[in-house]
Design a protein around this motif. Sequence first.
Motif, PDB file in Angstrom:
ATOM      1  N   LYS A   1       0.829  -1.201   0.000  1.00  0.00           N
ATOM      2  CA  LYS A   1       0.000   0.000   0.000  1.00  0.00           C
ATOM      3  C   LYS A   1       0.870   1.261   0.000  1.00  0.00           C
ATOM      4  CE  LYS A   1      -3.682  -0.244   2.570  1.00  0.00           C
ATOM      5  NZ  LYS A   1      -4.523  -0.212   3.792  1.00  0.00           N
ATOM      6  N   LEU A   2       1.977   1.238   0.743  1.00  0.00           N
ATOM      7  CA  LEU A   2       2.892   2.378   0.771  1.00  0.00           C
ATOM      8  C   LEU A   2       3.480   2.643  -0.605  1.00  0.00           C
ATOM      9  CD1 LEU A   2       4.983   2.035   4.056  1.00  0.00           C
ATOM     10  CD2 LEU A   2       3.418   3.851   3.443  1.00  0.00           C
ATOM     11  N   LYS A   3       3.862   1.573  -1.302  1.00  0.00           N
ATOM     12  CA  LYS A   3       4.446   1.727  -2.632  1.00  0.00           C
ATOM     13  C   LYS A   3       3.426   2.315  -3.607  1.00  0.00           C
ATOM     14  CE  LYS A   3       7.005  -0.683  -6.184  1.00  0.00           C
ATOM     15  NZ  LYS A   3       7.516  -1.951  -6.675  1.00  0.00           N
ATOM     16  N   ARG A   4       2.176   1.837  -3.517  1.00  0.00           N
ATOM     17  CA  ARG A   4       1.113   2.357  -4.384  1.00  0.00           C
ATOM     18  C   ARG A   4       0.864   3.854  -4.122  1.00  0.00           C
ATOM     19  NH1 ARG A   4      -4.013  -0.868  -3.574  1.00  0.00           N
ATOM     20  NH2 ARG A   4      -2.504  -2.165  -2.538  1.00  0.00           N
ATOM     21  N   ARG A   5       0.830   4.245  -2.853  1.00  0.00           N
ATOM     22  CA  ARG A   5       0.623   5.654  -2.495  1.00  0.00           C
ATOM     23  C   ARG A   5       1.780   6.525  -2.987  1.00  0.00           C
ATOM     24  NH1 ARG A   5      -1.348   5.254   3.737  1.00  0.00           N
ATOM     25  NH2 ARG A   5      -3.436   4.469   3.334  1.00  0.00           N
ATOM     26  N   ALA A   6       2.997   6.028  -2.826  1.00  0.00           N
ATOM     27  CA  ALA A   6       4.170   6.795  -3.257  1.00  0.00           C
ATOM     28  C   ALA A   6       4.175   6.955  -4.775  1.00  0.00           C
ATOM     29  CB  ALA A   6       5.447   6.117  -2.798  1.00  0.00           C
ATOM     30  N   LYS A   7       3.784   5.906  -5.478  1.00  0.00           N
ATOM     31  CA  LYS A   7       3.748   5.963  -6.938  1.00  0.00           C
ATOM     32  C   LYS A   7       2.696   6.970  -7.408  1.00  0.00           C
ATOM     33  CE  LYS A   7       3.400   2.949 -10.941  1.00  0.00           C
ATOM     34  NZ  LYS A   7       3.118   1.587 -11.419  1.00  0.00           N
ATOM     35  N   LYS A   8       1.542   6.973  -6.746  1.00  0.00           N
ATOM     36  CA  LYS A   8       0.475   7.903  -7.111  1.00  0.00           C
ATOM     37  C   LYS A   8       0.873   9.342  -6.770  1.00  0.00           C
ATOM     38  CE  LYS A   8      -4.503   8.251  -6.866  1.00  0.00           C
ATOM     39  NZ  LYS A   8      -5.732   7.741  -6.286  1.00  0.00           N
ATOM     40  N   LYS A   9       1.586   9.512  -5.645  1.00  0.00           N
ATOM     41  CA  LYS A   9       2.007  10.846  -5.217  1.00  0.00           C
ATOM     42  C   LYS A   9       3.074  11.412  -6.144  1.00  0.00           C
ATOM     43  CE  LYS A   9       3.682  13.277  -1.139  1.00  0.00           C
ATOM     44  NZ  LYS A   9       4.210  13.128   0.203  1.00  0.00           N
TER      45      LYS A   9
END
Length: 165
Positions: A20-28
């Motif tokens: 989930k952290l990786k997905r959020r960072a990618k979206k950010k």
Amino acid sequence: MGKVKKTRKNTYNYSVNRKKLKRRAKKKDAPRIACDEIRNAWDERKSVATNLADMGLAADPNKAFPIHADTGTSSEQKLVRKPYVVQGLKASASLPSKKTMGISSDMVFYVRHMVENYGEDYKAMARDEQNYYQDTPKQIQRKVNLYRRHHPNEYKALLTPRTNQ
């Protein structure tokens, strides 16, 4: 004697969901697309070139309009899957602009005062006591011309003499 520096050992945090952290960072980190038409038609799973080709836009203008004529004349037309994007861009480009950049409310007040009192006598405007920044006649003329470009109807109304009734 110096103190011994204490170091803390890095430990793994089991309570954090790394996926989930990786997905959020990618979206950010992804850039924000300012154009509404392109943002609504964008597909995250496709590459930039594929997305733009589907919309009928060019990712590389040098490839879309080559300078040198190719020897092989293969007029290969790509399928535009989302033609509404180009139509929306054309429609928004044809609308008149709402922005009036370059004029602050203070400058509008200043120019109105000068034109109401002196008309187009820029030397008299330069001697006015409200000329706080000691603008030269040429600088005042530039400000008046800028006001005239942005507000032509108001400028004409300022220049017409008022009749007392």
